[in-house]
Design a protein around this motif. Structure first.
Motif, PDB file in Angstrom:
ATOM      1  N   GLN A  16      13.900   2.988  -3.781  1.00  0.00           N
ATOM      2  CA  GLN A  16      13.501   4.142  -4.603  1.00  0.00           C
ATOM      3  C   GLN A  16      12.336   4.871  -3.952  1.00  0.00           C
ATOM      4  N   LEU A  17      11.354   4.114  -3.483  1.00  0.00           N
ATOM      5  CA  LEU A  17      10.179   4.735  -2.861  1.00  0.00           C
ATOM      6  C   LEU A  17      10.554   5.447  -1.565  1.00  0.00           C
ATOM      7  N   ALA A  18      11.404   4.814  -0.755  1.00  0.00           N
ATOM      8  CA  ALA A  18      11.834   5.450   0.495  1.00  0.00           C
ATOM      9  C   ALA A  18      12.624   6.722   0.202  1.00  0.00           C
ATOM     10  N   ALA A  19      13.513   6.672  -0.796  1.00  0.00           N
ATOM     11  CA  ALA A  19      14.297   7.855  -1.163  1.00  0.00           C
ATOM     12  C   ALA A  19      13.402   8.952  -1.713  1.00  0.00           C
ATOM     13  N   ALA A  20      12.408   8.574  -2.498  1.00  0.00           N
ATOM     14  CA  ALA A  20      11.484   9.561  -3.063  1.00  0.00           C
ATOM     15  C   ALA A  20      10.706  10.256  -1.946  1.00  0.00           C
ATOM     16  N   ARG A  21      10.234   9.480  -0.978  1.00  0.00           N
ATOM     17  CA  ARG A  21       9.506  10.088   0.138  1.00  0.00           C
ATOM     18  C   ARG A  21      10.425  11.008   0.933  1.00  0.00           C
ATOM     19  N   ALA A  22      11.652  10.547   1.204  1.00  0.00           N
ATOM     20  CA  ALA A  22      12.605  11.373   1.945  1.00  0.00           C
ATOM     21  C   ALA A  22      12.910  12.666   1.188  1.00  0.00           C
ATOM     22  N   ALA A  23      13.016  12.572  -0.125  1.00  0.00           N
ATOM     23  CA  ALA A  23      13.318  13.754  -0.936  1.00  0.00           C
ATOM     24  C   ALA A  23      12.196  14.780  -0.887  1.00  0.00           C
ATOM     25  N   THR A  24      10.988  14.326  -0.685  1.00  0.00           N
ATOM     26  CA  THR A  24       9.861  15.265  -0.589  1.00  0.00           C
ATOM     27  C   THR A  24       9.749  15.877   0.800  1.00  0.00           C
ATOM     28  N   GLY A  25      10.452  15.273   1.764  1.00  0.00           N
ATOM     29  CA  GLY A  25      10.383  15.777   3.136  1.00  0.00           C
ATOM     30  C   GLY A  25       9.139  15.336   3.890  1.00  0.00           C
ATOM     31  N   LEU A  26       8.407  14.382   3.331  1.00  0.00           N
ATOM     32  CA  LEU A  26       7.179  13.919   3.976  1.00  0.00           C
ATOM     33  C   LEU A  26       7.453  12.739   4.895  1.00  0.00           C
ATOM     34  N   SER A  27       6.692  12.659   5.954  1.00  0.00           N
ATOM     35  CA  SER A  27       6.721  11.476   6.812  1.00  0.00           C
ATOM     36  C   SER A  27       5.893  10.384   6.142  1.00  0.00           C
ATOM     37  N   VAL A  28       5.984   9.176   6.655  1.00  0.00           N
ATOM     38  CA  VAL A  28       5.153   8.088   6.133  1.00  0.00           C
ATOM     39  C   VAL A  28       3.685   8.464   6.283  1.00  0.00           C
ATOM     40  N   HIS A  29       3.318   9.037   7.417  1.00  0.00           N
ATOM     41  CA  HIS A  29       1.921   9.425   7.656  1.00  0.00           C
ATOM     42  C   HIS A  29       1.458  10.476   6.655  1.00  0.00           C
ATOM     43  N   ALA A  30       2.307  11.469   6.398  1.00  0.00           N
ATOM     44  CA  ALA A  30       1.928  12.536   5.469  1.00  0.00           C
ATOM     45  C   ALA A  30       1.789  12.012   4.041  1.00  0.00           C
ATOM     46  N   LEU A  31       2.696  11.118   3.617  1.00  0.00           N
ATOM     47  CA  LEU A  31       2.582  10.553   2.272  1.00  0.00           C
ATOM     48  C   LEU A  31       1.339   9.680   2.160  1.00  0.00           C
ATOM     49  N   ALA A  32       1.050   8.926   3.197  1.00  0.00           N
ATOM     50  CA  ALA A  32      -0.159   8.101   3.193  1.00  0.00           C
ATOM     51  C   ALA A  32      -1.398   8.985   3.029  1.00  0.00           C
ATOM     52  N   GLU A  33      -1.433  10.077   3.755  1.00  0.00           N
ATOM     53  CA  GLU A  33      -2.569  11.001   3.647  1.00  0.00           C
ATOM     54  C   GLU A  33      -2.630  11.625   2.250  1.00  0.00           C
ATOM     55  N   HIS A  34      -1.487  12.035   1.726  1.00  0.00           N
ATOM     56  CA  HIS A  34      -1.422  12.665   0.397  1.00  0.00           C
ATOM     57  C   HIS A  34      -1.935  11.728  -0.699  1.00  0.00           C
ATOM     58  N   THR A  35      -1.625  10.444  -0.568  1.00  0.00           N
ATOM     59  CA  THR A  35      -1.993   9.477  -1.601  1.00  0.00           C
ATOM     60  C   THR A  35      -3.315   8.768  -1.328  1.00  0.00           C
ATOM     61  N   GLY A  36      -3.849   8.932  -0.127  1.00  0.00           N
ATOM     62  CA  GLY A  36      -5.082   8.232   0.228  1.00  0.00           C
ATOM     63  C   GLY A  36      -4.854   6.763   0.552  1.00  0.00           C
ATOM     64  N   LEU A  37      -3.611   6.402   0.836  1.00  0.00           N
ATOM     65  CA  LEU A  37      -3.264   5.024   1.186  1.00  0.00           C
ATOM     66  C   LEU A  37      -3.066   4.916   2.690  1.00  0.00           C
ATOM     67  N   GLY A  38      -3.039   3.702   3.174  1.00  0.00           N
ATOM     68  CA  GLY A  38      -2.782   3.476   4.584  1.00  0.00           C
ATOM     69  C   GLY A  38      -1.300   3.586   4.901  1.00  0.00           C
ATOM     70  N   VAL A  39      -0.995   3.917   6.133  1.00  0.00           N
ATOM     71  CA  VAL A  39       0.389   4.015   6.584  1.00  0.00           C
ATOM     72  C   VAL A  39       1.105   2.685   6.380  1.00  0.00           C
ATOM     73  N   ASN A  40       0.449   1.586   6.711  1.00  0.00           N
ATOM     74  CA  ASN A  40       1.078   0.276   6.546  1.00  0.00           C
ATOM     75  C   ASN A  40       1.324  -0.054   5.077  1.00  0.00           C
ATOM     76  N   THR A  41       0.485   0.447   4.185  1.00  0.00           N
ATOM     77  CA  THR A  41       0.690   0.226   2.754  1.00  0.00           C
ATOM     78  C   THR A  41       1.956   0.931   2.296  1.00  0.00           C
ATOM     79  N   VAL A  42       2.162   2.160   2.743  1.00  0.00           N
ATOM     80  CA  VAL A  42       3.374   2.897   2.384  1.00  0.00           C
ATOM     81  C   VAL A  42       4.599   2.196   2.962  1.00  0.00           C
TER      82      VAL A  42
END
Length: 89
Positions: A16-42
């Protein structure tokens, strides 16, 4: 919403999380930055679901995706899902 945690905390699955990120068009790095989380956490969340994260990090990830227009759907006979908000015209 999905509720897999015993204390009632919302916990979407990894797919679900991977599909949600893909649906937003964000990379793992961009989602990590958007949420303030680390890339490895995402990445860890996408591999194992929000249940592998601390409660605070799971909430930040879910809230960040919801702010981008993602709605997580309650599982039914077909399993959990998500809905993508239609962008304003």
């Amino acid at each position: 919403m999905v509720n897999n945690r015993p204390h009632g905390q919302f916990s979407p699955t990894g797919p679900q999380l991977a599909a949600a990120r893909a649906a937003t068009g964000l990379s793992v790095h961009a989602l990590a930055e958007h949420t303030g989380l680390g890339v490895n956490t995402v990445r860890r969340a996408e591999a194992g679901g929000a249940k592998v994260l601390t409660t605070v990090n799971a909430e930040r990830l879910v809230a960040g995706l919801q702010a981008l227009g993602i709605t997580f759907l309650t599982p039914d006979a077909d399993g959990p899902g998500l809905r993508i908000a239609t962008p304003p015209a």
